[in-house]
Design a protein around this motif. Structure first.
Motif, mmCIF file in Angstrom:
data_model
loop_
_atom_site.group_PDB
_atom_site.id
_atom_site.type_symbol
_atom_site.label_atom_id
_atom_site.label_comp_id
_atom_site.label_asym_id
_atom_site.label_seq_id
_atom_site.Cartn_x
_atom_site.Cartn_y
_atom_site.Cartn_z
ATOM 1 N N ILE A 1 -8.264 4.858 -0.425
ATOM 2 C CA ILE A 1 -7.674 4.015 -1.475
ATOM 3 C C ILE A 1 -8.178 4.483 -2.838
ATOM 4 C CG2 ILE A 1 -7.587 1.679 -2.445
ATOM 5 C CD1 ILE A 1 -7.794 0.661 0.502
ATOM 6 N N GLN A 2 -9.476 4.752 -2.939
ATOM 7 C CA GLN A 2 -10.040 5.262 -4.190
ATOM 8 C C GLN A 2 -9.362 6.561 -4.608
ATOM 9 O OE1 GLN A 2 -14.310 5.352 -3.123
ATOM 10 N NE2 GLN A 2 -14.599 4.398 -5.128
ATOM 11 N N ASP A 3 -9.073 7.407 -3.622
ATOM 12 C CA ASP A 3 -8.442 8.701 -3.889
ATOM 13 C C ASP A 3 -6.940 8.594 -4.098
ATOM 14 O OD1 ASP A 3 -10.963 9.774 -3.581
ATOM 15 O OD2 ASP A 3 -10.602 10.506 -1.538
ATOM 16 N N LYS A 4 -6.423 7.358 -4.106
ATOM 17 C CA LYS A 4 -5.000 7.063 -4.330
ATOM 18 C C LYS A 4 -4.101 7.679 -3.262
ATOM 19 C CE LYS A 4 -5.675 6.281 -9.187
ATOM 20 N NZ LYS A 4 -5.299 6.517 -10.541
ATOM 21 N N LYS A 5 -4.607 7.715 -2.031
ATOM 22 C CA LYS A 5 -3.792 8.172 -0.913
ATOM 23 C C LYS A 5 -3.298 6.960 -0.144
ATOM 24 C CE LYS A 5 -5.721 12.748 -0.491
ATOM 25 N NZ LYS A 5 -6.227 13.755 0.417
ATOM 26 N N MET A 6 -4.213 6.167 0.424
ATOM 27 C CA MET A 6 -3.808 4.953 1.107
ATOM 28 C C MET A 6 -3.532 3.887 0.040
ATOM 29 S SD MET A 6 -5.678 2.643 4.064
ATOM 30 C CE MET A 6 -6.242 4.071 4.957
ATOM 31 N N THR A 7 -2.454 3.142 0.236
ATOM 32 C CA THR A 7 -2.077 2.122 -0.737
ATOM 33 C C THR A 7 -2.997 0.914 -0.668
ATOM 34 O OG1 THR A 7 0.214 2.850 -0.550
ATOM 35 C CG2 THR A 7 -0.160 0.687 -1.535
ATOM 36 N N ALA A 8 -3.301 0.466 0.541
ATOM 37 C CA ALA A 8 -4.102 -0.750 0.693
ATOM 38 C C ALA A 8 -4.656 -0.839 2.103
ATOM 39 C CB ALA A 8 -3.244 -1.977 0.396
ATOM 40 N N SER A 9 -5.645 -1.717 2.260
ATOM 41 C CA SER A 9 -6.194 -2.017 3.577
ATOM 42 C C SER A 9 -6.459 -3.508 3.653
ATOM 43 C CB SER A 9 -7.490 -1.238 3.813
ATOM 44 O OG SER A 9 -8.011 -1.504 5.099
ATOM 45 N N ILE A 10 -6.074 -4.108 4.745
ATOM 46 C CA ILE A 10 -6.335 -5.525 5.002
ATOM 47 C C ILE A 10 -7.614 -5.603 5.826
ATOM 48 C CG2 ILE A 10 -5.514 -7.562 6.238
ATOM 49 C CD1 ILE A 10 -3.753 -7.056 3.937
#
Length: 122
Positions: A35-44
């Motif tokens: 997420i920090q690297d702007k690859k994954m959008t989000a995590s629940i």
């Protein structure tokens, strides 16, 4: 699985976060870095707190303490939280804090019994 999907998408030449949005579940350190690297959008996530609630409930039951961890003695309502670009720094600060391992569940039991609410981690 989300991290594997990111790799597979990148292997096709597509850009994750631009061409395809990917989300995960469970707040793994690798997922949060993604997420920090702007690859994954989000995590629940945040469901690890449910284990703590279970332990506190068992403690209360075995010691005859009143509690309201469960809605109807069988089911507990629990709010999960979303980590995304807007709040990843705040959640990292919480998750990487060494003091999280020093939480006193007995103190939380007393706090919960007094305040009647411990179901949100936001």
């Amino acid at each position: 699985m989300a991290l594997g999907a990111i790799k597979a998408i990148e292997d096709t030449g597509k850009k994750v976060g631009v061409d395809i949005l990917i989300g995960g579940f469970d707040w793994t350190p690798e997922g949060i870095k993604s997420i920090q690297d702007k690859k994954m959008t989000a995590s629940i996530g945040g469901h690890f707190i449910m284990g703590a609630i279970a332990i506190m409930s068992i403690y209360n039951e075995t010691h005859g303490l009143q509690h309201s961890f469960f809605i109807n003695e069988k089911k507990h309502g629990f709010e999960l939280a979303l980590i995304n670009q807007n709040n990843v720094a705040k959640h990292l600060s919480f998750l990487q804090n060494d003091q999280i391992n020093q939480v006193s569940f007995k103190a939380l039991i007393k706090l919960h019994t007094k305040n009647k609410s411990l179901s949100s981690i936001n």
